[in-house]
Write a protein that holds these residues in place. Structure first.
Motif, PDB file in Angstrom:
ATOM      1  N   THR A  91      -3.369 -38.522  32.695  1.00 15.23           N
ATOM      2  CA  THR A  91      -3.232 -37.942  31.151  1.00 15.23           C
ATOM      3  C   THR A  91      -2.390 -38.095  30.300  1.00 15.23           C
ATOM      4  N   GLY A  92      -1.073 -38.531  30.912  1.00 19.18           N
ATOM      5  CA  GLY A  92      -0.003 -38.447  30.184  1.00 19.18           C
ATOM      6  C   GLY A  92       0.756 -37.308  30.078  1.00 19.18           C
ATOM      7  N   LYS A  93       0.396 -36.191  30.645  1.00 18.71           N
ATOM      8  CA  LYS A  93       1.048 -34.829  30.520  1.00 18.71           C
ATOM      9  C   LYS A  93       2.313 -34.876  30.986  1.00 18.71           C
ATOM     10  N   GLU A  94       3.297 -34.275  30.329  1.00 22.06           N
ATOM     11  CA  GLU A  94       4.654 -34.395  30.822  1.00 22.06           C
ATOM     12  C   GLU A  94       4.705 -33.174  31.877  1.00 22.06           C
ATOM     13  N   GLN A  95       5.227 -33.493  33.368  1.00 20.62           N
ATOM     14  CA  GLN A  95       5.227 -32.690  34.422  1.00 20.62           C
ATOM     15  C   GLN A  95       6.789 -31.890  34.468  1.00 20.62           C
ATOM     16  N   TRP A  96       7.571 -32.664  34.350  1.00 20.38           N
ATOM     17  CA  TRP A  96       8.930 -32.277  34.467  1.00 20.38           C
ATOM     18  C   TRP A  96      10.078 -33.285  33.669  1.00 20.38           C
ATOM     19  N   ARG A  97      11.200 -32.801  33.192  1.00 20.96           N
ATOM     20  CA  ARG A  97      12.165 -33.513  32.567  1.00 20.96           C
ATOM     21  C   ARG A  97      13.714 -33.140  33.084  1.00 20.96           C
ATOM     22  N   VAL A  98      14.437 -34.209  33.236  1.00 16.16           N
ATOM     23  CA  VAL A  98      15.795 -33.835  33.602  1.00 16.16           C
ATOM     24  C   VAL A  98      16.854 -34.563  32.337  1.00 16.16           C
ATOM     25  N   ASP A  99      17.394 -33.897  31.919  1.00 15.68           N
ATOM     26  CA  ASP A  99      18.392 -34.095  30.964  1.00 15.68           C
ATOM     27  C   ASP A  99      19.826 -34.149  31.567  1.00 15.68           C
ATOM     28  N   PHE A 100      20.286 -35.594  32.078  1.00 16.20           N
ATOM     29  CA  PHE A 100      21.457 -35.430  32.816  1.00 16.20           C
ATOM     30  C   PHE A 100      22.855 -35.053  32.072  1.00 16.20           C
ATOM     31  N   VAL A 101      22.782 -35.185  30.787  1.00 15.08           N
ATOM     32  CA  VAL A 101      23.957 -34.941  29.900  1.00 15.08           C
ATOM     33  C   VAL A 101      23.899 -33.468  29.559  1.00 15.08           C
TER      34      VAL A 101
ATOM     35  N   ASP B  88      19.794 -40.689  28.641  1.00 13.68           N
ATOM     36  CA  ASP B  88      20.082 -40.513  30.116  1.00 13.68           C
ATOM     37  C   ASP B  88      19.216 -39.161  30.466  1.00 13.68           C
ATOM     38  N   VAL B  89      18.103 -39.307  30.033  1.00 12.39           N
ATOM     39  CA  VAL B  89      16.874 -38.432  30.588  1.00 12.39           C
ATOM     40  C   VAL B  89      15.660 -38.925  31.661  1.00 12.39           C
TER      41      VAL B  89
ATOM     42  N   LEU C 164      24.324 -32.054  33.715  1.00 10.98           N
ATOM     43  CA  LEU C 164      25.950 -32.580  34.610  1.00 10.98           C
ATOM     44  C   LEU C 164      26.808 -32.214  33.390  1.00 10.98           C
ATOM     45  N   LYS C 165      26.601 -31.933  32.229  1.00  8.04           N
ATOM     46  CA  LYS C 165      27.771 -32.070  31.103  1.00  8.04           C
ATOM     47  C   LYS C 165      28.498 -33.307  31.248  1.00  8.04           C
ATOM     48  N   THR C 166      27.749 -34.364  31.180  1.00  9.14           N
ATOM     49  CA  THR C 166      28.269 -35.611  31.282  1.00  9.14           C
ATOM     50  C   THR C 166      28.156 -36.395  29.744  1.00  9.14           C
ATOM     51  N   PRO C 167      29.027 -37.326  29.550  1.00  8.83           N
ATOM     52  CA  PRO C 167      28.980 -37.858  28.253  1.00  8.83           C
ATOM     53  C   PRO C 167      27.658 -38.879  28.195  1.00  8.83           C
ATOM     54  N   LEU C 168      27.226 -38.945  26.988  1.00  6.73           N
ATOM     55  CA  LEU C 168      26.092 -40.000  26.916  1.00  6.73           C
ATOM     56  C   LEU C 168      26.639 -41.262  26.985  1.00  6.73           C
ATOM     57  N   PRO C 169      25.717 -42.084  27.953  1.00  8.97           N
ATOM     58  CA  PRO C 169      26.322 -43.312  28.355  1.00  8.97           C
ATOM     59  C   PRO C 169      26.427 -44.182  27.182  1.00  8.97           C
ATOM     60  N   SER C 170      27.478 -45.205  26.901  1.00  4.18           N
ATOM     61  CA  SER C 170      27.489 -45.627  25.518  1.00  4.18           C
ATOM     62  C   SER C 170      26.282 -46.551  25.609  1.00  4.18           C
ATOM     63  N   PHE C 171      25.953 -47.462  26.490  1.00  9.78           N
ATOM     64  CA  PHE C 171      24.570 -48.283  26.549  1.00  9.78           C
ATOM     65  C   PHE C 171      23.370 -47.837  26.804  1.00  9.78           C
ATOM     66  N   GLY C 172      23.348 -46.346  27.167  1.00 12.91           N
ATOM     67  CA  GLY C 172      22.157 -45.846  27.379  1.00 12.91           C
ATOM     68  C   GLY C 172      21.803 -45.590  28.813  1.00 12.91           C
ATOM     69  N   PHE C 173      20.648 -45.322  29.303  1.00 15.64           N
ATOM     70  CA  PHE C 173      20.289 -45.211  30.670  1.00 15.64           C
ATOM     71  C   PHE C 173      19.499 -46.616  30.913  1.00 15.64           C
ATOM     72  N   ALA C 174      20.182 -47.503  31.259  1.00 10.84           N
ATOM     73  CA  ALA C 174      19.734 -48.860  31.731  1.00 10.84           C
ATOM     74  C   ALA C 174      19.189 -49.035  32.982  1.00 10.84           C
ATOM     75  N   SER C 175      19.874 -48.549  34.130  1.00 16.88           N
ATOM     76  CA  SER C 175      19.241 -48.624  35.237  1.00 16.88           C
ATOM     77  C   SER C 175      17.917 -48.268  35.652  1.00 16.88           C
ATOM     78  N   SER C 176      17.055 -48.963  36.275  1.00 19.38           N
ATOM     79  CA  SER C 176      15.683 -48.593  36.226  1.00 19.38           C
ATOM     80  C   SER C 176      15.886 -47.764  37.692  1.00 19.38           C
TER      81      SER C 176
ATOM     82  N   SER D 296      27.206 -44.804  32.365  1.00 22.39           N
ATOM     83  CA  SER D 296      26.584 -44.943  33.517  1.00 22.39           C
ATOM     84  C   SER D 296      26.251 -46.685  33.786  1.00 22.39           C
ATOM     85  N   ALA D 297      26.043 -46.994  35.064  1.00 21.60           N
ATOM     86  CA  ALA D 297      25.925 -48.424  35.393  1.00 21.60           C
ATOM     87  C   ALA D 297      24.725 -49.060  34.843  1.00 21.60           C
ATOM     88  N   PHE D 298      24.780 -50.379  35.006  1.00 21.06           N
ATOM     89  CA  PHE D 298      23.537 -51.270  34.438  1.00 21.06           C
ATOM     90  C   PHE D 298      22.519 -51.552  35.672  1.00 21.06           C
TER      91      PHE D 298
END
Length: 421
Positions: A152-162, A143-144, A165-177, A217-219
């Motif tokens: 270059t592949g350099k990381e510009q920013w990152r959002v860790d939703f868990v 869920d990131v 937002l203090k939400t649970p790690l989705p059981s099936f992972g981040f599946a929605s594109s 989260s949804a698929f």
């Protein structure tokens, strides 16, 4: 780790070098996100040849990679793919489109084990990235959402939703594109539907909170469509089909979609002011959206007992072509809901891309099928084995190139101009 690259065919290399005119400066041939630039599984351009033989569709290169379920995205010069390495790291790769040479790779810690049937083939990264010409946006399974400089592949920013937002790690992972639309990204993450500023990852609004239910989260992946006179976001959660206002996140309309354990997986498609969808162990439906005095409503127009699963359908000339839970292809008349035909079984999963009256279908067995979109009968023009490995990722097509993400490799095939019609 990368282990091999096939030698490039001289014929294919010449064709690749001369095809710059195919890729317009407007980037119209780029396959830049899930199911293509319009997220409908359709591509423009000259009609594909009527053959998949090795003289007509030639493999240019193949690069072995760590496993992945996410599909490739493509620019005029680069193929972007992802992988999960050593069950610990997620990796994004940029490969030269002509040679397959790895230009850069970016990695971060990010892996998890998904439950039940979903773990049968491995707990690999799932969502397909999005590319806007400058940045690559990658959804990690934990869920990131990560923004990378595409050169270059350099990381510009990152959002860790868990974390944020203090939400649970989705059981099936981040599946929605992730959906890319203008200056914004839209994601089904954090047990909700979220709009983010693509330049810095800041959340603009959040809606459909807790729509993910007990499994997270949804698929299904969102899209943009103009329905009943209003440009809106089309979102399928684990329980509902919803129209969302992109400006403020307001729910314009919604309708329950019957599901088995929330397994509404495929991407819905539009037909005029109606939306077609299908869910696992259920049926197919066409829902009509209407507007009166600024108020929207959604009603079921028809249902059919054709049960879809993971494969997202394509619409051609008023008919929807789909791959079913029972591994068969089917065609339904969208005006009447009548099933026109059903094929014999093929693979468990099949990604579909349409162009004019042709459909390319890649099933998870590594078989590539070329179909003619014929509402009167199932018409298979040709079938070819393109991978000995499984192929769960969505196929990509850009210009005359066909890019296939096998479970443990990525291959680029090229249709030779003047091939069999």
């Amino acid at each position: 780790m990368l282990t091999s690259i096939l030698k490039i065919s001289p014929v294919v290399l010449l064709a690749l070098a001369s095809q710059s005119s195919l890729f317009g400066q407007d980037g119209s041939s780029d396959w830049n996100q899930w199911r293509g630039p319009n997220r409908d599984g359709k591509v423009q351009g000259p009609q594909w040849p009527g053959s998949l033989d090795e003289e007509t569709l030639q493999q240019a290169w193949r690069v072995e990679l760590p496993p992945s379920y996410s599909g490739p995205v493509v620019s005029d010069s680069t193929v972007f793919v992802t992988g999960t390495e050593d069950s610990k790291y997620e990796v994004a790769y940029a490969l030269d489109r002509k040679s397959g040479e790895v230009l850069w790779e970016a990695r971060w810690e990010g892996a998890m084990t998904v439950p039940f049937f979903a773990a049968a083939n491995g707990s690999w990264i799932r969502a397909t990235p999005a590319f806007d010409g400058e940045s690559l946006f990658v959804a990690g399974i934990r869920d990131v959402l990560v923004s990378l400089n595409a050169k270059t592949g350099k990381e510009q920013w990152r959002v860790d939703f868990v974390e944020q937002l203090k939400t649970p790690l989705p059981s099936f992972g981040f599946a929605s594109s992730p959906l890319l639309d203008g200056n914004y990204l839209y994601v089904q993450a954090g047990a909700s539907f979220i709009k983010l500023n693509k330049s810095n990852g800041e959340i603009v609004w959040r809606t459909l909170v807790d729509a993910g239910g007990m499994f997270g989260s949804a698929f299904s992946s969102p899209s943009v469509a103009t329905i009943a006179g209003k440009r809106q976001l089309l979102v399928q959660t684990r329980q509902k089909l919803v129209g969302v206002d992109p400006e403020n996140g307001d729910v314009l309309w919604e309708h329950e979609v019957p599901s088995f354990r929330g397994m509404n997986i495929q991407t819905p498609v539009t037909f005029g002011d109606s939306v077609f969808t299908s869910s696992y162990k259920n049926k197919s439906w066409l829902y009509e959206v209407t507007q009166e005095d600024g108020k929207f409503s959604c009603t079921e127009k028809w249902e059919n007992n054709a049960a879809g699963y993971m494969s997202s359908p394509v619409v051609i000339d008023g008919h929807v072509y789909m791959h079913l839970q029972n591994q068969r292809f089917a065609c339904i008349d969208l005006k009447t809901g009548e099933r026109k035909w059903t094929s014999k079984p093929y693979g468990k999963y099949c990604s579909l891309i349409a162009q004019q009256d042709r459909i390319l279908a890649l099933d998870e067995r590594g078989s590539l099928l070329l179909l003619k979109a014929n509402p009167e009968e199932f018409e298979l023009l040709e079938e070819r084995k393109v991978s000995e490995d499984e192929a769960w990722a969505h196929i990509a097509v850009s210009g005359e190139d066909v890019i296939i993400r096998e479970l443990n490799a990525v291959s680029l095939f090229h249709w030779i101009p003047g091939g069999e019609e």
